[in-house]
Each structure stands twice: as structure tokens, then as C-alpha cells.
Design an enzyme around this catalytic site. Sequence first.
Site, PDB file in Angstrom:
ATOM      1  CD  GLU A 190      -3.104  -0.899   2.237  1.00 15.68           C
ATOM      2  OE1 GLU A 190      -2.706  -0.672   3.230  1.00 15.68           O
ATOM      3  OE2 GLU A 190      -4.072  -1.655   2.106  1.00 15.68           O
ATOM      4  CD  GLU A 383      -3.972  -6.158   2.615  1.00 17.34           C
ATOM      5  OE1 GLU A 383      -4.311  -5.361   3.230  1.00 17.34           O
ATOM      6  OE2 GLU A 383      -2.263  -5.797   2.435  1.00 17.34           O
TER       7      GLU A 383
HETATM    8  C1  BG6 Z   1      -4.313  -3.043   4.910  1.00 15.76           C
HETATM    9  C2  BG6 Z   1      -2.793  -3.407   5.510  1.00 15.76           C
HETATM   10  O1  BG6 Z   1      -4.379  -1.667   4.924  1.00 15.76           O
HETATM   11  O2  BG6 Z   1      -5.409  -3.488   5.524  1.00 15.76           O
HETATM   12  C3  BG6 Z   1      -3.090  -4.523   6.272  1.00 15.76           C
HETATM   13  O3  BG6 Z   1      -2.100  -3.744   4.186  1.00 15.76           O
HETATM   14  C4  BG6 Z   1      -4.205  -4.491   7.405  1.00 15.76           C
HETATM   15  O4  BG6 Z   1      -1.775  -4.886   7.019  1.00 15.76           O
HETATM   16  C5  BG6 Z   1      -5.532  -4.500   6.484  1.00 15.76           C
HETATM   17  O5  BG6 Z   1      -4.166  -5.220   8.211  1.00 15.76           O
HETATM   18  C6  BG6 Z   1      -6.671  -4.438   7.304  1.00 15.76           C
HETATM   19  O6  BG6 Z   1      -6.548  -3.351   8.084  1.00 15.76           O
HETATM   20  P1  BG6 Z   1      -6.761  -3.462   9.752  1.00 15.76           P
HETATM   21  O7  BG6 Z   1      -6.620  -2.037  10.305  1.00 15.76           O
HETATM   22  O8  BG6 Z   1      -8.127  -3.777   9.923  1.00 15.76           O
HETATM   23  O9  BG6 Z   1      -6.039  -4.476  10.081  1.00 15.76           O
END
Ligand code: BG6
Length: 486
Positions: A190, A383
Site C-alpha cells: 500500500e 487483500e
Molecule cells: C491493509 C493493510 O491496509 O489493511 C493490512 O495492508 C491491514 O496490513 C489490512 O491489516 C486491514 O486493516 P486493519 O486495520 O483492519 O488491520
Amino acid sequence: MTHRFPENFLWGGAVAANQVEGAYNQDGKGLSTADVVKYCPPEERQSLEQLLSMSGQQLEEAIQDGDQGKYPKRRGIDFYHRYKEDIALFAEMGFKVFRLSISWPRIYPNGDETVPNEAGLRFYDDVFDELRKYNIEPLVTISHYEMPVHLVTQYNGWESRELVELFVRYADTVFTRYRDKVKYWLTFNEINCTLKAPFLGAGIILDGKPNEKQVAFQALHHQFVASALAVKRGREINPQFQIGCMLARKLLYPYSSHPGDVLKAQAENQMAQFCSDVQVRGYYPSYIRRHLEQHRVTIEMQQGDEAVLRDNRVDFLSFSYYMSSVVSVDESITAKTEGNLSSGLKNPFLKTSDWGWQIDPTGLRVVLKEMHDRYQIPLFVVENGLGAADVLEPDGTIRDQYRIEYLAQHIEQMAEAIADGVELMGYASWGCIDLISASTSEMRKRYGYIYVDQDDGGNGTLQRIRKNSFYWYQKVIASGGTDLSY
Ligand code: BG6
């Protein structure tokens, strides 16, 4: 409809070292920027910005603080010692790909040494060998929200140009070592996060800096150059490598058909793709000039930087997608929602997760189509997922039907996008095993197919338990994505 995915589609899941490994000070690992992030109880949380920022004083205190319980990413879920069990579970689900990151301070504890830490390198050798046993392809992020803390205290992270050389040395080390074990690489997780959360994304302490945007854009330029030089080096080491960039892709809709809203949404969607414009096309897009002028930002470039960006573009574009949001020029519209790294306006047509993130499967299709049109290179969803407070029932089950629905709807939209002509390499859903949240450092916010018995305070047996979604995803993969039923 029958959902069709390519034969070689890479089904799997994703994690990051700092959120799973634990063992934060074992086998020579240095302290990382993730290890100094303190857990903040819900009643003390004021804003996302507060959670993601770090002052010099807070950093100093955390470095000295030996109370491990306050820093959840120091313990993770103990993947460091349990990776064999975890990988066996991924294999049982039928994973074709597992996205993980390498912890920079495990390889270079301070970040500026010239000799890497052999024990750190050996750990990832073992992990990659274990994956190979099951024919699971590793997809490796070289830098995922952590760097040696020494690089912050000594250089203020990516504000300093010196990090380019240090990062390329680190990338060179892992490319060389894992030349025959890893084919798919991502340089920065990201990367656009540097503009929203400079400490998380770039190890920058902003204390008293007069123009924060100036610092963030300069840091981003250093990351672009470092990433491009890493791509160059990677191709020299193994021409078969596939090296991608990685973007947080949030979709912005206009609140209304008012032309002002449409223009604003267009501008924000452009900004959301600014980094991939540079990394995929190889040059700064023309729209950014005006933005930089308006914010009195001048990016200092060295001779040769433009050629480096142009000549070392990425092979594919990967991204995270969790949600969409809404923008408007009408300041009387104030109903807000939370979101990945930034909040936004509420969309009356969408439901939200337990953490207030708006759920929008169609939005995934929109971004896939848009990015395919824009770049014409392979895309990879690395993701996507639903953070929820799962319940372990007395009978030992976790009935996460809400997660199954979320995932099924997003996978369905990926199939639609493929039918629309999008070239999609794979799908690695986020937090395939429960892990520590990046933004809130909670354990309670769970994404996994596999439940990990641990609470926010670090209490629990760390036992791994299959959720209902585990069996569902196993079926999805076995059917090549044709059976999404639930
Ligand atoms: C993304 C990141 O922004 O979202 C991850 O690359 C992160 O590392 C994921 O865990 C989910 O966000 P959060 O804040 O719910 O863990």
C-alpha cells in the site's frame, strides 16, 4: 451464472510479518516500527489519525519500554514458531498462493549494516521450503508496514534519500537468497499509505514539520526510486521474477449527480491511483503538478531518477480492496463512516462492517475494470476481507456466515470482471489466519478462515481452530471458483 476463473488462477490468503510472527527480539531481529505501536483501548481512541501517528517522544518511550504486553505486534500470533502448523492448514484449504512479508529488521536489524543476519534469512528459507512441500507459491512483500526502528531515529525513515540504497541492498539480499524459491514479489505494501499515514507507511515522525505534504511526497519519491531500482536488480538476479507494486485502492463515488461532486470523485480516484500511475506507466502523471503546486510541494529529484522510473516498471499491479466511500462538495453532508486508512462520507445504499467499513462488492468490479482499462497489465487482488468480532461457540465452532457472504459476493464480482475482460492473476484474501490489526492493534478484529485463541490483552492458548468459512473456502478453491454457494 457459472463463475469462470483461469486454470492457473492463484487462490490463497495474505498476512504480514509484523502482524503474525511475534518473536520480535529473537534470533537477532532488530526492533521494528510495528513493535513500537502501543495498544490503545477503545475508550481512549479519538480518531484513526491518532492511532496511526507517532511523535518523537512516544517513539523514544516505546523503544525503552520493556512491557511487552502493551505492544501486540511484538507477540503477533506466534507464526514464527507455528508456521508449519499454519501452512498445513492453508494447504488443507487448497491454497495455491500465500502472501507474506519479510521483516526487514530480521534481515538487517538496524537497516544500515552491510552484512545480513543469517538466522533471519534461514527462517524464511524454512518457511518457503515448507510452502514448496505443498506446492503453495509464495508471494512476498519486501516491505509491509515495518522497517528497522533505527532507520527512523537515525534518518527519519523515507524522508531521507539514504534509505534508497539501504532498501535496495535489503531487496538485493532477499532476491539473491530466495532466487529459486520465490517468483512473485511486491516492493511496498500500500505504497500510497505514505500520504495518509507517514509513520505507518514510511517511518516518518512529523513533529513540527511545517509542510507535511512536502515531506510525504518527497518520501514517496524516494520509495518510487527504490522500488524501481529493486525491480531492476530483481530482473538481473532472476529474469523469471514477477515483480509488482501494491496499492490501497479505495473507490470514491460522487454523492450526487451534481457536476461538482462528480469532478471531486474523479480527482480523488485519480489521486488513489497516483502511485500506480508512476509505477506502472513509469512517469509522474500531468494532473499531479497542479496538486503539488497548490500544496507548495517541490519534489527534489536527482539526475537519472526519471530514467530509472521509466525503465523499471512493474510487471503487475496488486492492490487491497475493502470498501468504497463517497465524496461531495456540499459541506452540509457530514454523515461519516470509518475506513481503511481514512474515513469518508456515508453511502445510504451500503451496509457497514462491525468497524464501520462500507461493504461494496460491486465496487471491486468497478476498480478492476477501471484499472484494467487504464493500465492493461495483469492485476492481482492481494487483500480483501471482512474484519469482524467472531464468537467461539461452546461447541467449538465459529459460525462466520457474514464473512462467507462478504467473500462470496466479492469473488462473484471478480468473476464478472474477468468476464468483462479483466486479466486477473489471483485472489489472496486478507488475514487468512486471525492476526493483529494494522490500524487498531486489536486481536478482536478478525479476518481469518482460521481462528486464533488470543484476546486483545494477549491471553489465550493460541490454538488454531477452523471456522465455517474455512470449509467454504476449501470448497471454493476445489471447484476453481465455480461453487460459491453457502
Ligand atoms: C491493509 C493493510 O491496509 O489493511 C493490512 O495492508 C491491514 O496490513 C489490512 O491489516 C486491514 O486493516 P486493519 O486495520 O483492519 O488491520
